[in-house]
Scaffold this motif. Structure first.
Motif, mmCIF file in Angstrom:
data_model
loop_
_atom_site.group_PDB
_atom_site.id
_atom_site.type_symbol
_atom_site.label_atom_id
_atom_site.label_comp_id
_atom_site.label_asym_id
_atom_site.label_seq_id
_atom_site.Cartn_x
_atom_site.Cartn_y
_atom_site.Cartn_z
ATOM 1 N N SER A 65 0.963 -1.182 0.268
ATOM 2 C CA SER A 65 0.034 -0.339 -0.286
ATOM 3 C C SER A 65 0.704 1.374 0.395
ATOM 4 O O SER A 65 2.103 0.828 0.652
ATOM 5 C CB SER A 65 -1.103 0.477 1.726
ATOM 6 N N ALA A 66 0.869 2.241 -0.451
ATOM 7 C CA ALA A 66 1.072 3.163 -0.911
ATOM 8 C C ALA A 66 -0.042 4.594 -0.111
ATOM 9 O O ALA A 66 -1.276 4.989 -0.216
ATOM 10 C CB ALA A 66 2.030 3.772 -1.869
ATOM 11 N N LYS A 67 0.612 5.909 0.770
ATOM 12 C CA LYS A 67 0.476 7.210 0.803
ATOM 13 C C LYS A 67 1.109 8.697 0.723
ATOM 14 O O LYS A 67 1.979 8.021 0.472
ATOM 15 C CB LYS A 67 0.219 6.818 2.294
ATOM 16 N N MET A 68 -0.021 8.774 -0.259
ATOM 17 C CA MET A 68 1.271 10.226 -0.158
ATOM 18 C C MET A 68 0.026 11.449 -0.587
ATOM 19 O O MET A 68 -0.646 11.295 -1.122
ATOM 20 C CB MET A 68 2.050 10.545 -1.963
ATOM 21 N N ILE A 69 1.158 12.587 -0.065
ATOM 22 C CA ILE A 69 -0.052 13.990 -0.083
ATOM 23 C C ILE A 69 0.753 14.742 -1.039
ATOM 24 O O ILE A 69 2.292 14.627 -0.825
ATOM 25 C CB ILE A 69 0.566 15.021 1.642
ATOM 26 N N GLN A 70 -0.491 15.439 -1.865
ATOM 27 C CA GLN A 70 0.053 16.324 -3.419
ATOM 28 C C GLN A 70 0.004 17.634 -2.927
ATOM 29 O O GLN A 70 -1.055 17.872 -3.165
ATOM 30 C CB GLN A 70 -0.106 14.862 -4.377
ATOM 31 N N ILE A 71 1.433 18.245 -3.326
ATOM 32 C CA ILE A 71 0.507 19.783 -3.720
ATOM 33 C C ILE A 71 0.764 20.342 -5.032
ATOM 34 O O ILE A 71 1.569 19.358 -5.743
ATOM 35 C CB ILE A 71 1.788 20.713 -2.728
ATOM 36 N N LYS A 72 -0.105 20.563 -5.739
ATOM 37 C CA LYS A 72 0.219 20.569 -7.223
ATOM 38 C C LYS A 72 -0.714 22.476 -7.691
ATOM 39 O O LYS A 72 -1.440 22.286 -7.824
ATOM 40 C CB LYS A 72 -1.123 20.017 -7.637
ATOM 41 N N PRO A 73 0.682 23.094 -7.999
ATOM 42 C CA PRO A 73 0.617 24.460 -8.381
ATOM 43 C C PRO A 73 -0.143 23.724 -9.804
ATOM 44 O O PRO A 73 0.455 23.356 -10.710
ATOM 45 C CB PRO A 73 2.099 24.497 -8.726
ATOM 46 N N THR A 74 -0.597 25.073 -9.802
ATOM 47 C CA THR A 74 -1.990 24.591 -11.465
ATOM 48 C C THR A 74 -1.415 26.240 -12.276
ATOM 49 O O THR A 74 -2.409 26.841 -11.887
ATOM 50 C CB THR A 74 -3.156 24.547 -10.711
ATOM 51 N N ILE A 75 -1.590 25.831 -13.733
ATOM 52 C CA ILE A 75 -1.803 27.270 -14.381
ATOM 53 C C ILE A 75 -3.292 27.238 -15.861
ATOM 54 O O ILE A 75 -3.708 25.463 -15.874
ATOM 55 C CB ILE A 75 -1.295 27.402 -15.380
ATOM 56 N N ILE A 76 -4.393 27.234 -15.191
ATOM 57 C CA ILE A 76 -5.298 27.285 -15.606
ATOM 58 C C ILE A 76 -5.918 27.797 -16.913
ATOM 59 O O ILE A 76 -5.808 29.196 -16.768
ATOM 60 C CB ILE A 76 -6.918 27.387 -14.367
ATOM 61 N N VAL A 77 -6.623 28.005 -18.410
ATOM 62 C CA VAL A 77 -6.368 28.418 -19.213
ATOM 63 C C VAL A 77 -7.985 27.918 -19.621
ATOM 64 O O VAL A 77 -8.593 27.063 -19.696
ATOM 65 C CB VAL A 77 -5.757 27.971 -20.737
ATOM 66 N N ARG A 78 -8.746 29.150 -19.806
ATOM 67 C CA ARG A 78 -9.803 28.558 -19.415
ATOM 68 C C ARG A 78 -10.817 29.307 -21.237
ATOM 69 O O ARG A 78 -9.463 30.557 -21.139
ATOM 70 C CB ARG A 78 -11.371 29.510 -18.875
ATOM 71 N N SER A 79 -11.796 29.217 -21.505
ATOM 72 C CA SER A 79 -12.006 29.910 -23.275
ATOM 73 C C SER A 79 -12.467 31.492 -22.731
ATOM 74 O O SER A 79 -12.375 32.109 -23.934
ATOM 75 C CB SER A 79 -12.326 28.953 -24.034
ATOM 76 N N GLY A 80 -13.404 31.321 -21.747
ATOM 77 C CA GLY A 80 -14.022 32.675 -21.762
ATOM 78 C C GLY A 80 -15.949 32.471 -22.282
ATOM 79 O O GLY A 80 -16.662 33.556 -22.116
ATOM 80 N N PHE A 81 -16.014 31.396 -22.946
ATOM 81 C CA PHE A 81 -17.247 31.230 -23.141
ATOM 82 C C PHE A 81 -18.537 31.479 -22.229
ATOM 83 O O PHE A 81 -18.013 31.112 -20.970
ATOM 84 C CB PHE A 81 -17.537 29.848 -24.057
ATOM 85 N N ASN A 82 -19.541 31.396 -22.039
ATOM 86 C CA ASN A 82 -20.755 31.654 -21.082
ATOM 87 C C ASN A 82 -21.279 30.793 -20.730
ATOM 88 O O ASN A 82 -20.950 30.049 -19.927
ATOM 89 C CB ASN A 82 -21.745 33.224 -21.508
ATOM 90 N N LYS A 83 -21.622 29.701 -21.653
ATOM 91 C CA LYS A 83 -22.721 28.723 -20.621
ATOM 92 C C LYS A 83 -21.612 27.653 -21.603
ATOM 93 O O LYS A 83 -22.086 26.977 -20.608
ATOM 94 C CB LYS A 83 -23.942 28.264 -22.313
ATOM 95 N N VAL A 84 -21.137 27.272 -22.787
ATOM 96 C CA VAL A 84 -20.140 26.029 -22.787
ATOM 97 C C VAL A 84 -18.445 26.361 -21.978
ATOM 98 O O VAL A 84 -18.046 27.215 -22.853
ATOM 99 C CB VAL A 84 -20.670 25.205 -23.748
#
Length: 158
Positions: free
Chosen positions: A1-20
């Motif tokens: 078995s394994a246990k791990m705590i992970q930190i995930k610094p993330t960059i998010i790029v979104r399209s900016g559309f309204n509905k989808v």
């Protein structure tokens, strides 16, 4: 078995559309954890039960996701995303935490060398006699913590 705590610094790029609203995420994964290996075996009439923990070291990898938000109303969106994590963990040390032979604890009679190990990157000189009061040294090994998956859920907008 394994246990791990992970930190995930993330960059998010979104399209900016309204509905989808399609998006992509990418970043690093930095972890801390341990692996526990329990081994039970029978040899003739004898039963052996050993547990070893591998620990130390800091795995670093990357993660990426692509997905879409579907806006249900001003406060809720439904999302679905495919994600990938690429991460390997090479522990620095190992320690035998339990060792039983036919139900009798064997740890008190073992040397440090029999109970502990250090993982090294260089070849060990085996011509020198080993010190029983020091951990054994073996070649470093990596364990994969990589994954590929699908996340689906609701996102609440504050």
């Amino acid at each position: 078995s394994a246990k791990m705590i992970q930190i995930k610094p993330t960059i998010i790029v979104r399209s900016g559309f309204n509905k989808v609203n399609p998006y992509a995420k990418v970043g690093m994964v930095i972890g801390s954890g341990k692996i526990t290996n329990t081994h039970n075996k029978k040899n003739g009439a004898d039963f052996y039960n050993d547990t070893t923990e591998f620990y130390g070291g800091m795995p670093i990898g990357f993660h990426a996701s692509i997905g879409t938000l579907y806006k249900l109303n001003e406060k809720l969106s439904l999302f679905g995303e495919l994600n990938l994590v690429n991460l390997e963990y090479a522990p620095k040390k190992g320690r035998l935490t339990e060792s039983f032979k036919n139900g009798v604890d064997q740890l008190p009679s073992m040397t440090v060398r029999q109970k502990e190990v250090e993982f090294v990157t260089t070849i060990i000189d085996t011509s020198e006699p080993s010190n029983p009061n020091e951990p054994g040294k073996i070649s470093k090994a990596a364990f994969t913590f990589s994954s590929f998956g699908l996340n689906v859920g609701l996102q609440y907008h504050f």
